[in-house]
Design a protein around this motif. Structure first.
Motif, PDB file in Angstrom:
ATOM      1  N   SER A   1     -13.958  40.201 -18.709  1.00  0.00           N
ATOM      2  CA  SER A   1     -15.192  40.207 -19.505  1.00  0.00           C
ATOM      3  C   SER A   1     -16.280  39.346 -18.872  1.00  0.00           C
ATOM      4  N   GLY A   2     -15.931  38.623 -17.785  1.00  0.00           N
ATOM      5  CA  GLY A   2     -16.903  37.704 -17.184  1.00  0.00           C
ATOM      6  C   GLY A   2     -16.886  37.766 -15.673  1.00  0.00           C
ATOM      7  N   TYR A   3     -16.858  36.584 -15.055  1.00  0.00           N
ATOM      8  CA  TYR A   3     -17.069  36.508 -13.612  1.00  0.00           C
ATOM      9  C   TYR A   3     -15.817  36.117 -12.829  1.00  0.00           C
ATOM     10  N   SER A   4     -14.681  35.968 -13.468  1.00  0.00           N
ATOM     11  CA  SER A   4     -13.491  35.505 -12.758  1.00  0.00           C
ATOM     12  C   SER A   4     -13.064  36.476 -11.668  1.00  0.00           C
ATOM     13  N   ASN A   5     -12.465  35.931 -10.618  1.00  0.00           N
ATOM     14  CA  ASN A   5     -11.871  36.751  -9.586  1.00  0.00           C
ATOM     15  C   ASN A   5     -10.498  36.182  -9.252  1.00  0.00           C
ATOM     16  N   LEU A   6      -9.751  36.884  -8.435  1.00  0.00           N
ATOM     17  CA  LEU A   6      -8.376  36.472  -8.147  1.00  0.00           C
ATOM     18  C   LEU A   6      -8.300  35.085  -7.524  1.00  0.00           C
ATOM     19  N   MET A   7      -9.208  34.767  -6.614  1.00  0.00           N
ATOM     20  CA  MET A   7      -9.156  33.463  -5.952  1.00  0.00           C
ATOM     21  C   MET A   7      -9.463  32.338  -6.933  1.00  0.00           C
TER      22      MET A   7
ATOM     23  N   TRP B   1       7.195  31.068 -28.285  1.00  0.00           N
ATOM     24  CA  TRP B   1       5.978  30.272 -28.174  1.00  0.00           C
ATOM     25  C   TRP B   1       4.909  30.845 -29.083  1.00  0.00           C
ATOM     26  N   VAL B   2       3.798  30.103 -29.194  1.00  0.00           N
ATOM     27  CA  VAL B   2       2.611  30.597 -29.886  1.00  0.00           C
ATOM     28  C   VAL B   2       1.399  30.219 -29.040  1.00  0.00           C
ATOM     29  N   ASN B   3       0.431  31.110 -28.980  1.00  0.00           N
ATOM     30  CA  ASN B   3      -0.788  30.842 -28.218  1.00  0.00           C
ATOM     31  C   ASN B   3      -1.855  30.231 -29.116  1.00  0.00           C
ATOM     32  N   VAL B   4      -2.577  29.247 -28.581  1.00  0.00           N
ATOM     33  CA  VAL B   4      -3.676  28.598 -29.301  1.00  0.00           C
ATOM     34  C   VAL B   4      -4.915  28.633 -28.414  1.00  0.00           C
ATOM     35  N   ASN B   5      -6.018  29.115 -28.953  1.00  0.00           N
ATOM     36  CA  ASN B   5      -7.263  29.198 -28.180  1.00  0.00           C
ATOM     37  C   ASN B   5      -7.952  27.849 -28.053  1.00  0.00           C
ATOM     38  N   LEU B   6      -8.504  27.592 -26.868  1.00  0.00           N
ATOM     39  CA  LEU B   6      -9.330  26.414 -26.635  1.00  0.00           C
ATOM     40  C   LEU B   6     -10.752  26.866 -26.318  1.00  0.00           C
ATOM     41  N   SER B   7     -11.721  26.235 -26.940  1.00  0.00           N
ATOM     42  CA  SER B   7     -13.121  26.506 -26.629  1.00  0.00           C
ATOM     43  C   SER B   7     -13.495  25.809 -25.320  1.00  0.00           C
ATOM     44  N   PRO B   8     -14.438  26.373 -24.566  1.00  0.00           N
ATOM     45  CA  PRO B   8     -14.927  25.683 -23.361  1.00  0.00           C
ATOM     46  C   PRO B   8     -15.433  24.282 -23.682  1.00  0.00           C
ATOM     47  N   VAL B   9     -16.015  24.098 -24.871  1.00  0.00           N
ATOM     48  CA  VAL B   9     -16.509  22.778 -25.272  1.00  0.00           C
ATOM     49  C   VAL B   9     -15.345  21.810 -25.415  1.00  0.00           C
ATOM     50  N   GLN B  10     -14.238  22.272 -25.988  1.00  0.00           N
ATOM     51  CA  GLN B  10     -13.062  21.410 -26.121  1.00  0.00           C
ATOM     52  C   GLN B  10     -12.555  20.962 -24.755  1.00  0.00           C
ATOM     53  N   CYS B  11     -12.604  21.868 -23.788  1.00  0.00           N
ATOM     54  CA  CYS B  11     -12.087  21.552 -22.456  1.00  0.00           C
ATOM     55  C   CYS B  11     -12.889  20.453 -21.769  1.00  0.00           C
ATOM     56  N   MET B  12     -14.096  20.182 -22.245  1.00  0.00           N
ATOM     57  CA  MET B  12     -14.905  19.106 -21.672  1.00  0.00           C
ATOM     58  C   MET B  12     -14.665  17.772 -22.366  1.00  0.00           C
ATOM     59  N   ASN B  13     -13.861  17.768 -23.412  1.00  0.00           N
ATOM     60  CA  ASN B  13     -13.526  16.536 -24.131  1.00  0.00           C
ATOM     61  C   ASN B  13     -12.556  15.715 -23.287  1.00  0.00           C
ATOM     62  N   PRO B  14     -12.936  14.531 -22.799  1.00  0.00           N
ATOM     63  CA  PRO B  14     -12.059  13.743 -21.928  1.00  0.00           C
ATOM     64  C   PRO B  14     -10.793  13.247 -22.629  1.00  0.00           C
TER      65      PRO B  14
ATOM     66  N   GLU C   1      -4.757  28.947 -24.567  1.00  0.00           N
ATOM     67  CA  GLU C   1      -5.613  29.969 -23.977  1.00  0.00           C
ATOM     68  C   GLU C   1      -6.999  29.401 -23.696  1.00  0.00           C
ATOM     69  N   ILE C   2      -7.463  29.565 -22.472  1.00  0.00           N
ATOM     70  CA  ILE C   2      -8.822  29.159 -22.141  1.00  0.00           C
ATOM     71  C   ILE C   2      -9.561  30.369 -21.561  1.00  0.00           C
ATOM     72  N   THR C   3     -10.858  30.397 -21.758  1.00  0.00           N
ATOM     73  CA  THR C   3     -11.658  31.527 -21.294  1.00  0.00           C
ATOM     74  C   THR C   3     -12.262  31.242 -19.928  1.00  0.00           C
ATOM     75  N   GLU C   4     -12.859  32.269 -19.350  1.00  0.00           N
ATOM     76  CA  GLU C   4     -13.486  32.126 -18.040  1.00  0.00           C
ATOM     77  C   GLU C   4     -14.585  31.068 -18.050  1.00  0.00           C
ATOM     78  N   GLU C   5     -15.275  30.930 -19.172  1.00  0.00           N
ATOM     79  CA  GLU C   5     -16.365  29.955 -19.265  1.00  0.00           C
ATOM     80  C   GLU C   5     -15.871  28.535 -19.012  1.00  0.00           C
ATOM     81  N   SER C   6     -14.614  28.270 -19.370  1.00  0.00           N
ATOM     82  CA  SER C   6     -14.068  26.919 -19.208  1.00  0.00           C
ATOM     83  C   SER C   6     -13.897  26.542 -17.751  1.00  0.00           C
ATOM     84  N   ILE C   7     -13.796  27.540 -16.865  1.00  0.00           N
ATOM     85  CA  ILE C   7     -13.541  27.281 -15.451  1.00  0.00           C
ATOM     86  C   ILE C   7     -14.795  26.791 -14.737  1.00  0.00           C
ATOM     87  N   ILE C   8     -15.950  26.871 -15.410  1.00  0.00           N
ATOM     88  CA  ILE C   8     -17.207  26.424 -14.789  1.00  0.00           C
ATOM     89  C   ILE C   8     -17.095  24.958 -14.375  1.00  0.00           C
TER      90      ILE C   8
END
Length: 213
Positions: free
Chosen positions: A108-114, A39-52, A75-82
């Motif tokens: 690096s941010g606010y994520s937790n296990l739950m 496989w190969v990993n590709v990063n997604l920006s939090p802004v992209q994740c809001m694109n319907p 790959e998505i970052t913690e910011e995307s989970i907002i």
């Protein structure tokens, strides 16, 4: 430097789509397929994740090049989970096609296990600052975090691995994958192909040498 600017003015959506298409094209090359990459990993920006339309756009590109979706880990970052609801809808649509998701930069941010358990990630990438902090001032936080995620069924990637000593210690902590300058620097796709071919030849030579002993 340029990514925050692109996210602010919205051009990150077009840029991210362009990167994704280049990756799919690269993975469709017969030469690349011969490398046997899982496989190969590709990063997604939090802004992209809001694109319907993200799911439909990426699925169309993936089908265009005939690359199995399972070979693309997003790959998505913690910011995307907002915006959890929107993100879950996008992920559900893409997972049906076979895409897999990875949480990037954990620690690096606010994520937790739950919170992490609310998204069907297959892999957790530990941020390099989190990893390096352990080696600067060792304690139980890093190994305990790795153990907890492994017990929950996640694979783990440690970022920022720069020395063989770090690699050995992380391997002893049952870390699944290691990433960092100890292995290679960032490089263009064409250089990566040459790098992997050379690594493959070296592995074959070492295996042949072991067989002769």
């Amino acid at each position: 430097v340029f990514i925050p600017i692109a996210e602010k003015d919205g051009s990150i959506t077009a840029l991210g789509k362009q990167v994704f298409e280049k990756v799919c094209k690269f993975m469709s090359w017969p030469e690349t397929q011969a490398l046997g990459l899982d496989w190969v990993n590709v990063n997604l920006s939090p802004v992209q994740c809001m694109n319907p339309h993200l799911a439909e756009e990426f699925i169309a590109i993936q089908r265009k090049y005939g690359v199995p979706a399972a070979k693309i880990h997003l790959e998505i970052t913690e910011e995307s989970i907002i915006n959890l609801t929107t993100l879950q809808n996008q992920i559900a649509r893409m997972r049906k096609e076979g895409f897999r998701f990875v949480l990037d930069d954990y620690g690096s941010g606010y994520s937790n296990l739950m919170m992490v358990r609310n998204i069907p990630f297959i892999n957790i990438k530990l941020d390099m600052t989190f990893v390096r902090a352990h080696f600067e001032d060792p304690n139980t936080l890093l190994p305990d975090t790795i153990r907890a995620f492994r017990e929950l069924g996640f694979s783990i990637t440690a970022e920022g691995v720069e020395t063989s000593a770090m690699a050995l210690a992380l391997d002893e902590m049952d870390t699944t994958y290691l990433q960092g300058f100890h292995y290679a620097r960032p490089m263009p796709m064409e250089d990566f192909y040459v790098f992997m071919k050379a690594a493959g030849r070296q592995a074959e030579e070492e295996e042949a040498g072991d067989d002769c002993m």
